[in-house]
Design a protein around this motif. Structure first.
Motif, PDB file in Angstrom:
ATOM      1  N   HIS A 111      68.656  58.048  34.873  1.00 30.36           N
ATOM      2  CA  HIS A 111      68.096  59.021  35.988  1.00 30.36           C
ATOM      3  C   HIS A 111      67.126  58.174  36.813  1.00 30.36           C
ATOM      4  CE1 HIS A 111      67.115  62.416  38.204  1.00 30.36           C
ATOM      5  NE2 HIS A 111      65.654  62.332  37.945  1.00 30.36           N
ATOM      6  N   HIS A 155      59.250  60.268  39.707  1.00 27.03           N
ATOM      7  CA  HIS A 155      59.949  61.173  40.655  1.00 27.03           C
ATOM      8  C   HIS A 155      58.944  62.030  41.146  1.00 27.03           C
ATOM      9  CE1 HIS A 155      64.617  60.676  40.196  1.00 27.03           C
ATOM     10  NE2 HIS A 155      63.911  59.638  40.917  1.00 27.03           N
ATOM     11  N   ASP A 186      64.324  64.763  33.195  1.00 29.81           N
ATOM     12  CA  ASP A 186      65.809  65.108  34.070  1.00 29.81           C
ATOM     13  C   ASP A 186      66.632  64.275  33.445  1.00 29.81           C
ATOM     14  OD1 ASP A 186      64.052  66.647  35.727  1.00 29.81           O
ATOM     15  OD2 ASP A 186      64.003  65.109  37.544  1.00 29.81           O
ATOM     16  N   HIS A 221      59.224  60.445  33.891  1.00 29.18           N
ATOM     17  CA  HIS A 221      59.813  59.215  34.973  1.00 29.18           C
ATOM     18  C   HIS A 221      58.994  59.631  36.237  1.00 29.18           C
ATOM     19  CE1 HIS A 221      61.877  63.092  35.877  1.00 29.18           C
ATOM     20  NE2 HIS A 221      62.493  62.677  37.028  1.00 29.18           N
ATOM     21  N   ASP A 247      58.663  65.177  42.087  1.00 29.53           N
ATOM     22  CA  ASP A 247      58.548  66.462  41.409  1.00 29.53           C
ATOM     23  C   ASP A 247      57.988  66.140  39.910  1.00 29.53           C
ATOM     24  OD1 ASP A 247      60.798  65.276  40.821  1.00 29.53           O
ATOM     25  OD2 ASP A 247      61.647  67.186  40.458  1.00 29.53           O
ATOM     26  N   HIS A 248      57.492  65.032  39.564  1.00 25.98           N
ATOM     27  CA  HIS A 248      56.871  64.676  38.326  1.00 25.98           C
ATOM     28  C   HIS A 248      55.616  63.728  38.293  1.00 25.98           C
ATOM     29  CE1 HIS A 248      60.895  66.148  36.294  1.00 25.98           C
ATOM     30  NE2 HIS A 248      61.213  65.826  37.270  1.00 25.98           N
TER      31      HIS A 248
HETATM   32 ZN   LIG Z   1      63.699  63.140  38.462  1.00 21.55          ZN
END
Ligand SMILES: [Zn+2]
Ligand SMILES: [Zn+2]
Length: 220
Positions: free
Chosen positions: A134, A58, A153, A56, A60-61
């Motif tokens: 999410h 985000h 997540d 996904h 931190d990804h």
């Molecule tokens: Zn996330």
């Protein structure tokens, strides 16, 4: 980088298991934060990276996705519903202050998505299982032969504040639709995974723990 399943390596930083990415064959699944850019390129220097595929979009990804794709000359894949956020054409989901703040700190630059993925698509040895909630375009990567699930997540296997191991729903203020995400947690359990690899937290091999977590989860 340490092996966690056949032909799969976990890439984390400090604290251990706090923010994870995985090299699955020649596919990098997730890409840490923008502070990981140089480290990822260095870690992967003697590997072949043919694709970066995100669970996904985000901060931190997707943080090092642009750097890794540019350095290795490989395409980027994510679900169509997270694509505009990855390409910088709209903000990431949810539109919460917490996510905006974490984007300022951690997000990497936008990058064009060469491949939109959807339910059933093949990514290396894995197939895509749509698991929205999410974020609208969240996916799980699932490998049949050893029932390995890389789940981003959909669930956290760590308390994000204390870093103590344990199953938790992802924080509400980082989650687009919590009810939909609970359906995705149930969809994950229905896959009967033998091992689960998380965006946050160490691997889980005891599926009874997942069943107990779901039994205690509020109904939709
Ligand atoms: Zn996330
Ligand atoms: Zn995350």
């Amino acid at each position: 980088m340490r092996p966690v399943a056949e032909n799969v390596w976990q890439i984390d930083g400090f604290p251990p298991n706090a923010i994870n990415a995985y090299l699955a064959g020649d596919v990098l699944i997730d890409a840490g934060t923008r502070w990981d850019r140089k480290r990822f390129v260095k870690l992967l220097a003697d590997r072949r990276v043919a694709l970066v595929a995100l669970t996904h979009v985000h901060p931190d990804h997707q943080g090092a996705a642009h750097e890794v794709c540019t350095h290795f000359g490989c395409p980027l894949a994510c679900h169509e519903l997270d694509r505009a956020a990855m390409e910088g054409r709209e903000p990431m989901h949810p539109r919460s202050r917490a996510l905006r703040c974490s984007s300022w700190i951690w997000a990497g630059p936008p990058h064009p998505v060469a491949r939109s993925i959807r339910e059933g698509d093949e990514v290396g040895d894995f197939h895509v299982v749509e698991a929205p909630g999410h974020t609208p375009g969240h996916v799980i990567y699932f490998r049949e032969f050893d029932r390995l699930a890389i789940v981003g997540d959909v669930l956290n296997h760590m308390n994000l504040i204390t870093t103590v191991t344990g199953l938790h729903e992802p924080p509400r203020f980082f989650t687009h639709d919590q009810t939909e995400n609970r359906r995705s947690i149930r969809k994950l359990a229905a896959l009967r995974p033998a091992k689960v690899l998380f965006g946050h937290g160490p691997p889980l091999v005891e599926s009874a723990e997942l069943d107990a977590f779901i039994a205690a989860m509020p109904p939709d």
